[in-house]
Write a protein that holds these residues in place. Structure first.
Motif, PDB file in Angstrom:
ATOM      1  N   ASP A 113       0.829  -1.212   0.000  1.00 43.77           N
ATOM      2  CA  ASP A 113       0.000   0.000   0.000  1.00 43.77           C
ATOM      3  C   ASP A 113       0.861   1.258   0.000  1.00 43.77           C
ATOM      4  O   ASP A 113       0.514   2.254  -0.653  1.00 43.77           O
ATOM      5  CB  ASP A 113      -0.929   0.001   1.220  1.00 43.77           C
ATOM      6  N   LEU A 647      -2.443   6.026  11.808  1.00 42.74           N
ATOM      7  CA  LEU A 647      -3.334   5.165  11.047  1.00 42.74           C
ATOM      8  C   LEU A 647      -2.939   3.710  11.255  1.00 42.74           C
ATOM      9  O   LEU A 647      -1.776   3.392  11.489  1.00 42.74           O
ATOM     10  CB  LEU A 647      -3.260   5.498   9.550  1.00 42.74           C
ATOM     11  N   GLN A 648      -3.920   2.841  11.150  1.00 42.99           N
ATOM     12  CA  GLN A 648      -3.658   1.410  11.150  1.00 42.99           C
ATOM     13  C   GLN A 648      -3.221   0.969   9.751  1.00 42.99           C
ATOM     14  O   GLN A 648      -3.510   1.649   8.756  1.00 42.99           O
ATOM     15  CB  GLN A 648      -4.905   0.638  11.590  1.00 42.99           C
ATOM     16  N   THR A 650      -4.411  -1.090   7.748  1.00 39.26           N
ATOM     17  CA  THR A 650      -5.544  -1.236   6.821  1.00 39.26           C
ATOM     18  C   THR A 650      -6.061   0.104   6.316  1.00 39.26           C
ATOM     19  O   THR A 650      -6.892   0.145   5.399  1.00 39.26           O
ATOM     20  CB  THR A 650      -6.689  -1.991   7.527  1.00 39.26           C
ATOM     21  N   GLU A 651      -5.562   1.206   6.899  1.00 44.33           N
ATOM     22  CA  GLU A 651      -6.039   2.539   6.519  1.00 44.33           C
ATOM     23  C   GLU A 651      -5.036   3.304   5.656  1.00 44.33           C
ATOM     24  O   GLU A 651      -5.210   4.505   5.422  1.00 44.33           O
ATOM     25  CB  GLU A 651      -6.333   3.360   7.776  1.00 44.33           C
ATOM     26  N   SER A 653      -4.625   3.324   2.555  1.00 46.80           N
ATOM     27  CA  SER A 653      -5.250   3.860   1.343  1.00 46.80           C
ATOM     28  C   SER A 653      -5.874   5.231   1.569  1.00 46.80           C
ATOM     29  O   SER A 653      -6.114   5.975   0.613  1.00 46.80           O
ATOM     30  CB  SER A 653      -6.307   2.884   0.822  1.00 46.80           C
ATOM     31  N   ARG A 654      -6.123   5.595   2.839  1.00 46.85           N
ATOM     32  CA  ARG A 654      -6.706   6.904   3.145  1.00 46.85           C
ATOM     33  C   ARG A 654      -5.670   8.025   3.129  1.00 46.85           C
ATOM     34  O   ARG A 654      -6.019   9.210   3.136  1.00 46.85           O
ATOM     35  CB  ARG A 654      -7.355   6.885   4.534  1.00 46.85           C
TER      36      ARG A 654
END
Length: 705
Positions: A113, A647-648, A650-651, A653-654
């Motif tokens: 990512d 951010l984690q 999984t985040e 992409s934000r």
């Protein structure tokens, strides 16, 4: 009035603006130049000639413009060019590549990512990618093989590399665990940008037994007992029994059982061992694994203890108490090879100077130098240290390396400026970086002279931001004995600063250990000496080895080549040729595989061969596996203080949207003004040539000469 005259103004690619400015010349010369051009053209074309009305007006205008520009060139105003340069915001991505990240199952997804972030941000941002463990390196990585984690060093290196640039955001992907350097929060405060942290790892401890830390002295003396302290830790293992064992070369020397009484259990276990054999001793400390344990790699550690037969004695003499005295004593005795005897010059009765390998003379008076005539004239190496209490005239008389022309009562603050040309011995890069940032010492205010070559000056004085040629710490030779001169006091500031920033005194100890080792070298009259910078190196650390060769008069020479072969216990050999530096030899063998090495060095001086043997060890690093829980609170604090966000994985992409919506991250436009003489503007020359050519062509066409 004087100033800008908007007579020549145009845009180039919408980003470059030209205008004429008169500087010290009056702007009223513009109408004068124009009047001169009109007058000249009127005189030339005032009467009817063999030209039509239209042609006369055209030629009149051409000649008036040409004369106007020529007059401007003679007056020589300045052309001001204003360049508007846009600078896109930098987005820096720093990814933790240490071994502790391997324990995180989603590490590869997070790395993938992060690699997409550059494309998601688009052309409006300048994205740079890095990975780090002990040092910073370009690009992202999925190897996760770093043996150490130094987050503060990564932040510092990024800040230094992109200083004064438009840093918009830093993306820091890590588990927050570090085992080298200072607290990253301090370094993050120097970062003038928003920091977005990606919280890798898991804050919940898994079922695991491990060795958290081992405290021990790296040196012991033959026949003495010594202790090691083992920090045994256990997580989610309440009710289990830890079996701790210590062995030397496979032979058990200690065993004990420890009951685990909580899910977050820690206990310091003290083990007493005996130094019954000279040389480097290898000890394995192990905790037996249990069922369903997260990792067994952190259950064992190996330490190396050098057992010495004798200590070298160092004499530290002074006239009055000073906090530097304790600092010097502690720094030297950090190397267990040395024993320091400190005392007042007035209390010298009973001291035999011949028993000491080095004498350090701290800020002595003229009377004290008189009492030490025997010591000064002997072959014992001396290290002079000056300061506010030192008698400078006596110091200048006693030593020939550095001459100080200064008043006794005037002092100034000076910083240590490491010199790359210094070759007498080697200090690690980390130590040199630390010493350059330490607080200033107090040195006599005045002029300095030196008979030492550049290779003998370790530090020069930096006064404020000005780098001077004045020596601060120098080493040399005086009639066959080695001399050191430090012209500043305040070493206690260095000790406090290093401990406050790094939690240890490693740089100060290395400085004094290497200095003393250099000054005491060849005290036993050896013609050929080979010695490593230290006997035990960490995995991945560069192996530094020094060599010295002396002729029959015991003068240092480095004409012949010196070769060395290192062989480990597996039988693998590594051969090197020393580099010649100053009057000695140095070798940077790079990083060698983990193991124990015997070395054999040799050279030929005239017809006489010389050899030297010894041993060194490269020990494995297991720092990354000593902690299984991530430190997300650290990452949360860093992000909050900088105005960013944690951010984690999984985040990730934000991130692109968060950065694009952040109004503090924007393109900056810089204005650059440049002044040049109008005669340097080439297009004016071509314009004049074109106008004259057009006038000549039209006159010729109409039959006029």
């Amino acid at each position: 009035m004087q100033g800008d005259v908007p007579c020549i103004t145009f845009h180039l690619k919408l980003m470059l603006l030209f205008s004429v400015t008169w500087g010290n010349v009056s702007g009223w010369w513009t109408p004068v130049c124009l009047l001169l051009g009109l007058s000249y053209a009127w005189l030339l074309y005032r009467q009817p000639v063999n030209l039509g009305e239209t042609f006369r007006k055209i030629l009149f205008a051409l000649r008036a413009i040409v004369v106007f520009f020529i007059a401007l060139l003679l007056i020589s105003p300045l052309v001001r060019s204003v360049n508007y340069k846009p600078e896109k915001p930098l987005v820096l991505i720093a990814q933790d590549n240490s071994e502790s990240i391997k324990l995180f199952p989603g590490k590869n997804d997070a790395e993938a990512d992060l690699s997409k972030l550059k494309g998601l941000l688009g052309d409006g941002y300048d994205v740079h990618e890095f990975h780090f463990s002990h040092d910073l390196a370009d690009g992202l990585s999925n190897k996760y093989d770093g043996k150490q984690t130094d987050i503060s060093a990564a932040l510092r290196q990024l800040n230094d590399r992109f200083v004064n640039q438009n840093i918009g955001a830093l993306v820091l992907a890590t588990d927050g665990s570090y085992n080298q350097g200072s607290d990253p929060q301090y370094e993050a405060r120097n970062f003038k940008a928003n920091i977005y942290t990606i919280a890798l790892g898991d804050t919940v401890s898994k079922r695991d037994l491990l060795i958290g830390n081992i405290n021990y002295n790296k040196t012991a003396f033959l026949g003495n007992d010594f202790e090691i302290e083992v920090l045994a830790e256990a997580y989610q293992s309440k009710g289990e029994t830890m079996r701790l064992s210590v062995s030397e070369d496979g032979r058990p020397v200690h065993e004990e059982n420890i009951a685990v009484t909580s899910d977050a259990f820690k206990q310091v276990v003290t083990v007493k061992l005996n130094a019954d054999k000279k040389g480097i001793r290898k000890f394995n400390i192990n905790i037996a694994p249990i069922k369903n344990e997260l990792s067994v790699q952190n259950n064992s550690e190996t330490i190396y203890v050098e057992v010495l037969d004798v200590k070298q004695k160092i004499l530290l003499l002074y006239d009055g108490p000073h906090p530097d005295i304790t600092v010097i004593k502690q720094a030297i005795e950090g190397n267990k090879n040395y024993e320091v005897k400190a005392g007042l010059v007035s209390e010298l009765s009973g001291i035999k100077f011949a028993d000491y390998s080095l004498a350090i003379l701290y800020q002595l008076s003229g009377n004290s130098y008189s009492l030490l005539k025997g010591l000064i004239k002997s072959k014992t190496p001396l290290w002079y240290i000056a300061g506010a209490q030192a008698d400078l005239s006596s110091l200048n008389y006693q030593e020939k390396l550095v001459k100080i022309s200064a008043r006794q009562d005037e002092m100034q603050e000076v910083f240590a400026q490491p010199q790359p040309a210094f070759t007498s011995f080697t200090l690690s890069d980390s130590t040199l970086r630390k010493l350059a940032t330490f607080p200033p010492l107090l040195a006599p205010f005045g002029n300095y002279g030196s008979s030492v070559t550049a290779s003998g000056i370790l530090f020069k004085q930096k006064i404020g931001s000005v780098q001077t040629s004045y020596p601060l710490l120098a080493f040399g030779d005086d009639n066959g004995k080695r001399i050191g001169v430090l012209v500043g006091e305040g070493l206690w500031h260095w000790q406090l600063s290093e401990f406050d920033t790094y939690g240890n005194h490693h740089a100060l100890e290395e400085l004094f250990s290497q200095s003393v080792q250099y000054l005491t070298a060849n005290a036993n009259g050896q013609h050929f000496r080979v010695y490593p910078a230290k006997n035990v190196f960490d995995e991945g650390e560069n192996i530094l080895i020094n060599a010295e060769l002396y002729n029959d008069a015991f003068e240092p020479v480095n004409g012949p080549d010196v070769k060395i072969e290192l062989k480990n216990t597996d039988g693998k050999s590594f051969s090197f040729l020393f580099s010649k530096n100053g009057t000695g030899y140095q070798l940077n063998a790079g990083a060698l595989p983990v193991g124990e090495y015997n070395y054999n060095a040799g050279t030929l001086l005239g017809n006489h061969p010389y050899t030297a043997v010894g041993q060194l060890t490269v020990k494995p690093l297991n720092l990354e596996l000593r902690q299984s829980a991530a430190n997300h609170q650290l990452l949360r604090n860093i992000a909050k203080e900088s105005g960013g966000q944690m951010l984690q994985p999984t985040e990730v992409s934000r991130l692109a949207d968060l950065i694009k919506k952040n109004e503090n991250i924007k393109t900056l436009v810089y204005e650059d003004k440049h002044y040049s003489d109008i005669i340097d503007v080439k297009w004016i020359f071509f314009l004049i040539l074109l106008l004259l050519s057009a006038e000549w062509f039209l006159r010729k066409r109409e039959g006029e000469i």
